[in-house]
Write a protein that holds these residues in place. Structure first.
Motif, PDB file in Angstrom:
ATOM      1  N   ALA A 124      -4.786   1.586  -2.328  1.00  3.92           N
ATOM      2  CA  ALA A 124      -3.855   1.719  -1.202  1.00  3.92           C
ATOM      3  C   ALA A 124      -4.622   1.871   0.108  1.00  3.92           C
ATOM      4  O   ALA A 124      -4.248   1.277   1.134  1.00  3.92           O
ATOM      5  CB  ALA A 124      -2.917   2.907  -1.413  1.00  3.92           C
ATOM      6  N   GLY A 125      -5.678   2.650   0.097  1.00  7.66           N
ATOM      7  CA  GLY A 125      -6.500   2.804   1.299  1.00  7.66           C
ATOM      8  C   GLY A 125      -7.153   1.498   1.712  1.00  7.66           C
ATOM      9  O   GLY A 125      -7.134   1.128   2.893  1.00  7.66           O
ATOM     10  N   TRP A 126      -7.706   0.774   0.742  1.00  8.30           N
ATOM     11  CA  TRP A 126      -8.365  -0.493   1.049  1.00  8.30           C
ATOM     12  C   TRP A 126      -7.384  -1.566   1.507  1.00  8.30           C
ATOM     13  O   TRP A 126      -7.749  -2.447   2.294  1.00  8.30           O
ATOM     14  CB  TRP A 126      -9.177  -0.998  -0.149  1.00  8.30           C
ATOM     15  N   LEU A 127      -6.140  -1.500   1.044  1.00  8.82           N
ATOM     16  CA  LEU A 127      -5.134  -2.474   1.485  1.00  8.82           C
ATOM     17  C   LEU A 127      -4.846  -2.360   2.977  1.00  8.82           C
ATOM     18  O   LEU A 127      -4.359  -3.315   3.591  1.00  8.82           O
ATOM     19  CB  LEU A 127      -3.838  -2.295   0.691  1.00  8.82           C
ATOM     20  N   LEU A 128      -5.140  -1.220   3.567  1.00 10.46           N
ATOM     21  CA  LEU A 128      -4.912  -1.026   5.005  1.00 10.46           C
ATOM     22  C   LEU A 128      -6.092  -1.490   5.864  1.00 10.46           C
ATOM     23  O   LEU A 128      -5.964  -1.578   7.087  1.00 10.46           O
ATOM     24  CB  LEU A 128      -4.592   0.445   5.292  1.00 10.46           C
ATOM     25  N   VAL A 129      -7.226  -1.795   5.257  1.00 11.80           N
ATOM     26  CA  VAL A 129      -8.416  -2.182   6.024  1.00 11.80           C
ATOM     27  C   VAL A 129      -8.202  -3.474   6.824  1.00 11.80           C
ATOM     28  O   VAL A 129      -8.557  -3.523   8.010  1.00 11.80           O
ATOM     29  CB  VAL A 129      -9.666  -2.235   5.116  1.00 11.80           C
ATOM     30  N   PRO A 130      -7.609  -4.538   6.256  1.00  6.70           N
ATOM     31  CA  PRO A 130      -7.362  -5.725   7.091  1.00  6.70           C
ATOM     32  C   PRO A 130      -6.436  -5.428   8.267  1.00  6.70           C
ATOM     33  O   PRO A 130      -6.612  -5.975   9.366  1.00  6.70           O
ATOM     34  CB  PRO A 130      -6.724  -6.727   6.124  1.00  6.70           C
ATOM     35  N   ALA A 151       0.838  -1.206   0.000  1.00  7.23           N
ATOM     36  CA  ALA A 151       0.000   0.000   0.000  1.00  7.23           C
ATOM     37  C   ALA A 151       0.870   1.251   0.000  1.00  7.23           C
ATOM     38  O   ALA A 151       0.601   2.212  -0.737  1.00  7.23           O
ATOM     39  CB  ALA A 151      -0.936   0.006   1.212  1.00  7.23           C
ATOM     40  N   ALA A 152       1.935   1.242   0.796  1.00  5.35           N
ATOM     41  CA  ALA A 152       2.834   2.400   0.864  1.00  5.35           C
ATOM     42  C   ALA A 152       3.516   2.627  -0.486  1.00  5.35           C
ATOM     43  O   ALA A 152       3.605   3.761  -0.968  1.00  5.35           O
ATOM     44  CB  ALA A 152       3.874   2.198   1.958  1.00  5.35           C
ATOM     45  N   HIS A 153       3.983   1.546  -1.091  1.00  2.77           N
ATOM     46  CA  HIS A 153       4.628   1.666  -2.406  1.00  2.77           C
ATOM     47  C   HIS A 153       3.647   2.205  -3.442  1.00  2.77           C
ATOM     48  O   HIS A 153       3.965   3.132  -4.192  1.00  2.77           O
ATOM     49  CB  HIS A 153       5.150   0.295  -2.856  1.00  2.77           C
ATOM     50  N   ARG A 154       2.469   1.653  -3.445  1.00  2.00           N
ATOM     51  CA  ARG A 154       1.457   2.057  -4.418  1.00  2.00           C
ATOM     52  C   ARG A 154       1.067   3.527  -4.237  1.00  2.00           C
ATOM     53  O   ARG A 154       1.010   4.287  -5.200  1.00  2.00           O
ATOM     54  CB  ARG A 154       0.244   1.142  -4.274  1.00  2.00           C
ATOM     55  N   ALA A 155       0.804   3.918  -2.998  1.00  2.00           N
ATOM     56  CA  ALA A 155       0.412   5.310  -2.739  1.00  2.00           C
ATOM     57  C   ALA A 155       1.533   6.271  -3.114  1.00  2.00           C
ATOM     58  O   ALA A 155       1.276   7.325  -3.712  1.00  2.00           O
ATOM     59  CB  ALA A 155       0.032   5.488  -1.269  1.00  2.00           C
ATOM     60  N   TYR A 156       2.756   5.900  -2.797  1.00  2.00           N
ATOM     61  CA  TYR A 156       3.879   6.788  -3.109  1.00  2.00           C
ATOM     62  C   TYR A 156       4.102   6.880  -4.626  1.00  2.00           C
ATOM     63  O   TYR A 156       4.218   7.988  -5.162  1.00  2.00           O
ATOM     64  CB  TYR A 156       5.153   6.306  -2.419  1.00  2.00           C
ATOM     65  N   TRP A 209      -7.687   6.595   5.303  1.00  2.00           N
ATOM     66  CA  TRP A 209      -8.572   7.615   4.734  1.00  2.00           C
ATOM     67  C   TRP A 209      -7.789   8.531   3.785  1.00  2.00           C
ATOM     68  O   TRP A 209      -8.247   8.820   2.679  1.00  2.00           O
ATOM     69  CB  TRP A 209      -9.209   8.438   5.856  1.00  2.00           C
ATOM     70  N   LEU A 210      -6.618   8.996   4.217  1.00  2.00           N
ATOM     71  CA  LEU A 210      -5.814   9.915   3.409  1.00  2.00           C
ATOM     72  C   LEU A 210      -5.437   9.287   2.079  1.00  2.00           C
ATOM     73  O   LEU A 210      -5.679   9.872   1.017  1.00  2.00           O
ATOM     74  CB  LEU A 210      -4.554  10.318   4.180  1.00  2.00           C
TER      75      LEU A 210
END
Length: 188
Positions: A151-157, A74-79, A141-142
């Motif tokens: 990336a946001g949804w990857l953090l939900v689990p 998620a971090a890689h994707r968002a960045y 959320w951000l």
């Protein structure tokens, strides 16, 4: 809103590299787990009074490995998507802000196990995990609303597991009179 603080942020090269971004949290989590986990921790964990639904100790390693990998991706994707030359200035700012928040939350995450098991401080561990939960809720959320929905949804689990871990931390602390040293936790 958080701010991009280079001094408190992992290097951009980590976020820009998929293997580094995924493997770094896995490696750090594994290192902290093994360094904080002397041979008596599984025995200590099983000897504590625990709230209902406590999973067996062997569940935590595989679950955390998957969650660390997902949050790294998620971090890689968002960045990479958020700081692309084609991104709008607001998206770039949100992606960079997220890297600082991600780094802070990773530090909070890595501090939990030493606080709970190493120092037997369930109250401090609970404060840590509540801060971690808040930071990750905001980060999801951000990234999910301003950078990349995936990336946001990857953090939900990760958020779901941390919510469960917060319950376990609070329940174990309460049931053991907030003392995990073994002195007062076993009194009935």
């Amino acid at each position: 809103m958080t701010t991009y603080l280079p001094q408190l942020t992992l290097p951009e090269s980590v976020f820009g590299s998929l293997p580094a971004s995924v493997l770094l949290p896995i490696a750090l989590g594994t290192a902290v787990g093994y360094s904080t986990r002397p041979k008596d921790v599984p025995r200590q964990y099983l000897s504590l009074k625990n709230p209902p639904l406590r999973p067996p100790p062997q569940v935590f390693g595989p679950v955390w490995t998957i969650l660390y990998g997902m949050m790294g991706y998620a971090a890689h994707r968002a960045y990479t998507l958020g700081t692309s030359p084609l991104s709008l200035p607001g998206t770039i700012a949100a992606a960079r802000h997220g890297t600082t928040l991600y780094t802070i939350q990773l530090g909070l995450n890595l501090a939990w196990m030493p606080l709970f098991f190493g120092f037997n401080r369930p109250v401090l561990a609970l404060v840590d995990i509540v801060a971690l939960l808040g930071a990750n809720g905001y980060l999801a959320w951000l990234w999910g609303t301003q950078v990349d929905k995936t990336a946001g949804w990857l953090l939900v689990p990760y958020l779901a597991w941390m919510t469960f871990a917060t319950y376990l931390n609070a329940g174990t602390g309460y049931l053991n009179n907030w003392d995990l040293s073994g002195k007062s936790g076993k009194k009935e």
